[in-house]
Design an enzyme around this catalytic site. Structure first.
Site, PDB file in Angstrom:
ATOM      1  N   THR A  22      29.465  51.030 -36.481  1.00 61.60           N
ATOM      2  CA  THR A  22      29.183  52.609 -36.274  1.00 61.60           C
ATOM      3  C   THR A  22      27.452  52.284 -36.444  1.00 61.60           C
ATOM      4  OG1 THR A  22      30.191  53.045 -38.268  1.00 61.60           O
ATOM      5  CG2 THR A  22      28.327  54.169 -38.405  1.00 61.60           C
TER       6      THR A  22
ATOM      7  N   LYS B 229      35.813  43.289 -44.042  1.00 62.13           N
ATOM      8  CA  LYS B 229      36.296  45.300 -44.400  1.00 62.13           C
ATOM      9  C   LYS B 229      37.547  45.191 -43.254  1.00 62.13           C
ATOM     10  CE  LYS B 229      34.225  48.289 -42.095  1.00 62.13           C
ATOM     11  NZ  LYS B 229      32.612  48.729 -41.433  1.00 62.13           N
TER      12      LYS B 229
ATOM     13  N   TYR C 283      35.187  40.924 -40.926  1.00 64.26           N
ATOM     14  CA  TYR C 283      35.237  42.332 -40.541  1.00 64.26           C
ATOM     15  C   TYR C 283      36.736  42.105 -39.473  1.00 64.26           C
ATOM     16  CZ  TYR C 283      34.102  46.665 -38.270  1.00 64.26           C
ATOM     17  OH  TYR C 283      33.999  47.809 -38.155  1.00 64.26           O
TER      18      TYR C 283
END
Length: 300
Positions: free
Chosen positions: A54, A170, A142
């Site tokens: 993001t 994540k 991640y």
């Protein structure tokens, strides 16, 4: 290994995957980043994750990444964990960014799987171990194979959990069984990386979420896990369901989350600015749909 996740998540429970604000000319907007960080923390975010997906990390420079950490660290002080995204497709470069983030004041690292080259699992494991050895900061793996092309397989994550500085994941794998397998066999803090899984993963022992949607509705997402934590599962379920239309509009309507988030933040008068090419801004029709979903969730 024990059979439960850590009782106290290393970076909090409600984390925002913060956008990287730019000026209208496309330069890094550090003042905007500080204002947005303060806004998010004041509305329920336990921690901030910078320079992730993001945060448009592929199109920010190393110097911009360091400056962003320093600015946000100054804005939130020591009360809020700041996690720096440092993952690249190059192990040497990732190590450099990890050390840079530590010097800039980060509390932890977010390390995505090396993308494009699609390394096999033994190479992935070696990559993450080398990055974890390169600094004194705790590491969040991640796992987002839809973007990287490579899954961090559950067995690989279980082995990596033995490293003292690899503390969290994540999870954007869309493999709920795999996540539960790791939860059952490690002490890793598992964060939902897809907002539709925030409550579901938390309910089976996850640590919380690292959320894109939290950029625009931090209080509403925090309320979901707060209700569950208070023992009111029906309320938490209703709150998650209420957020679903906005989650779908922002994350599953054909535009990247950075694009939809910046569009909404701009409409709300919060720091955002444009996205960097090759991304392009949302069109008016898409913005109107986003606003309608936002207003439906936040009304009353």
């Amino acid at each position: 290994m024990t059979t439960a996740t850590a009782s106290v998540p290393p970076f909090g429970r409600a984390l925002c995957a913060m956008i990287t604000p730019f000026t209208e000319e496309g330069a890094l907007d550090l003042d905007g980043a500080q204002r947005l960080a303060g806004h998010l923390v004041s509305r329920g975010c336990d921690g901030l994750v910078l320079s992730g997906t993001t945060g448009e990390s592929p199109t920010t420079t190393d110097a911009e990444k360091a400056a962003l950490v320093e600015a946000v660290r100054e804005a939130v002080g020591d009360r809020t964990p700041v996690v720096a995204g440092v993952g690249t497709f190059d192990t040497r470069h990732t190590v450099e960014l990890a050390r840079q983030a530590e010097k800039a004041g980060a509390d932890g690292l977010l390390v995505v799987s090396p993308y494009y080259s699609r390394p096999p699992q033994d190479a992935l494991e070696a990559h993450f171990r080398e990055v974890a050895d390169s600094s004194g900061l705790p590491v969040t793996l991640y796992d987002i194979p839809g973007r990287t092309g490579t899954r961090i397989e559950p067995d690989t994550i279980i082995r990596l959990a033995e490293h003292p500085r690899i503390v969290a994941v994540k999870d954007c794998s869309y493999d709920f069984l795999g996540a539960q397998k790791v939860l059952a066999r490690t002490d890793l803090a598992y964060y939902a990386g897809c907002d539709e899984h925030n409550l579901a993963l938390y309910a089976v022992g996850g640590a919380g979420y690292i959320s894109t949607v939290a950029n625009v509705v931090p209080e509403q997402l925090r309320a979901v896990i707060d209700a569950f934590e208070a023992g009111d599962t029906p309320v938490s379920a209703r709150l998650q369901q209420r957020a679903t239309p906005l989650i779908e509009s922002m994350m599953s309507a054909g535009l990247p989350g950075s694009v939809t988030t910046k569009a909404l933040l701009t409409e709300l008068g919060l720091p955002a600015g444009p996205v960097r090419a090759p991304l392009r801004p949302a069109g008016r029709e898409a913005v109107d749909r986003l606003l309608a979903a936002y207003e439906e969730l936040t009304a009353g």
